[in-house]
Design a protein around this motif. Structure first.
Motif, PDB file in Angstrom:
ATOM      1  N   ALA A  33      89.678  84.708  46.052  1.00  0.00           N
ATOM      2  CA  ALA A  33      89.894  85.306  47.369  1.00  0.00           C
ATOM      3  C   ALA A  33      88.605  85.175  48.162  1.00  0.00           C
ATOM      4  O   ALA A  33      87.531  85.554  47.692  1.00  0.00           O
ATOM      5  N   GLN A  34      88.728  84.617  49.374  1.00  0.00           N
ATOM      6  CA  GLN A  34      87.577  84.375  50.236  1.00  0.00           C
ATOM      7  C   GLN A  34      87.872  84.934  51.620  1.00  0.00           C
ATOM      8  O   GLN A  34      88.971  84.740  52.156  1.00  0.00           O
ATOM      9  N   GLN A  35      86.885  85.616  52.227  1.00  0.00           N
ATOM     10  CA  GLN A  35      87.043  86.115  53.588  1.00  0.00           C
ATOM     11  C   GLN A  35      87.172  84.918  54.523  1.00  0.00           C
ATOM     12  O   GLN A  35      86.321  84.031  54.523  1.00  0.00           O
ATOM     13  N   TYR A  36      88.233  84.877  55.300  1.00  0.00           N
ATOM     14  CA  TYR A  36      88.562  83.682  56.083  1.00  0.00           C
ATOM     15  C   TYR A  36      87.535  83.336  57.152  1.00  0.00           C
ATOM     16  O   TYR A  36      87.299  82.164  57.431  1.00  0.00           O
ATOM     17  N   ASP A  37      86.899  84.333  57.779  1.00  0.00           N
ATOM     18  CA  ASP A  37      86.008  84.032  58.895  1.00  0.00           C
ATOM     19  C   ASP A  37      84.541  83.883  58.490  1.00  0.00           C
ATOM     20  O   ASP A  37      83.829  83.066  59.059  1.00  0.00           O
ATOM     21  N   THR A  38      84.093  84.607  57.482  1.00  0.00           N
ATOM     22  CA  THR A  38      82.690  84.517  57.066  1.00  0.00           C
ATOM     23  C   THR A  38      82.491  83.598  55.862  1.00  0.00           C
ATOM     24  O   THR A  38      81.356  83.295  55.511  1.00  0.00           O
ATOM     25  N   GLN A  39      83.573  83.218  55.202  1.00  0.00           N
ATOM     26  CA  GLN A  39      83.561  82.377  53.997  1.00  0.00           C
ATOM     27  C   GLN A  39      83.001  83.109  52.773  1.00  0.00           C
ATOM     28  O   GLN A  39      82.757  82.504  51.733  1.00  0.00           O
ATOM     29  N   GLU A  40      82.800  84.406  52.869  1.00  0.00           N
ATOM     30  CA  GLU A  40      82.292  85.205  51.758  1.00  0.00           C
ATOM     31  C   GLU A  40      83.299  85.199  50.605  1.00  0.00           C
ATOM     32  O   GLU A  40      84.480  85.475  50.799  1.00  0.00           O
ATOM     33  N   VAL A  41      82.835  84.874  49.401  1.00  0.00           N
ATOM     34  CA  VAL A  41      83.696  84.910  48.222  1.00  0.00           C
ATOM     35  C   VAL A  41      83.825  86.363  47.792  1.00  0.00           C
ATOM     36  O   VAL A  41      82.832  87.043  47.536  1.00  0.00           O
TER      37      VAL A  41
END
Length: 138
Positions: A33-41
């Motif tokens: 699961a990755q945050q869509y806007d920041t690319q944070e895993v």
């Protein structure tokens, strides 16, 4: 009594998608699961065909709990919902990348991400010297 495994459950996943998947022996795929806007895993969970079907059709991440042997929808008990933005299969067809809009913490510990508490390496020198050695030790 034979314990239920991921491969013994039925699924409503589109057969064309199911045919492409390379699952572990217990019928699971890792789902990052990755945050869509920041690319944070944010986290890693496990999906079988039915969990993937539910994720694709509901827009909420559904995972298979290996310890509890049951499905769980991220946020149903915590309120920390993962709203699905996209789902991609990697080039080997054995891992899913689920881009989400995470509401609240992704980690069961209450942290935003499961990957911020035990960092093993933060940066290596760009010239390649000391590759694999943390910068702080050089």
């Amino acid at each position: 009594m034979v314990p239920m495994t991921s491969t013994s459950r039925t699924s409503r996943l589109d057969p064309q998608i199911a045919a492409r998947l390379k699952r572990s022996p217990d019928g699971l795929l890792p789902a990052i699961a990755q945050q869509y806007d920041t690319q944070e895993v944010l986290m890693l969970g496990w999906m079988d065909d039915e969990a993937l079907h539910r994720t694709l059709t509901t827009g909420r991440c559904t995972y298979w709990s290996r310890s509890r042997q049951e499905y769980w929808v991220k946020g149903d008990t915590s309120g920390h919902v993962q709203r699905v933005k996209s789902v991609a299969l990697d080039c080997d067809a054995d891992t899913l990348l689920v881009k989400v809009d995470q509401v609240g913490a992704a980690c069961h510990t209450g942290a935003r991400t499961c990957f911020d508490a035990d960092v093993l390496l933060t940066d290596i020198r760009s010239d390649g010297a000391g590759a694999g050695v943390p910068v702080s030790d050089q």
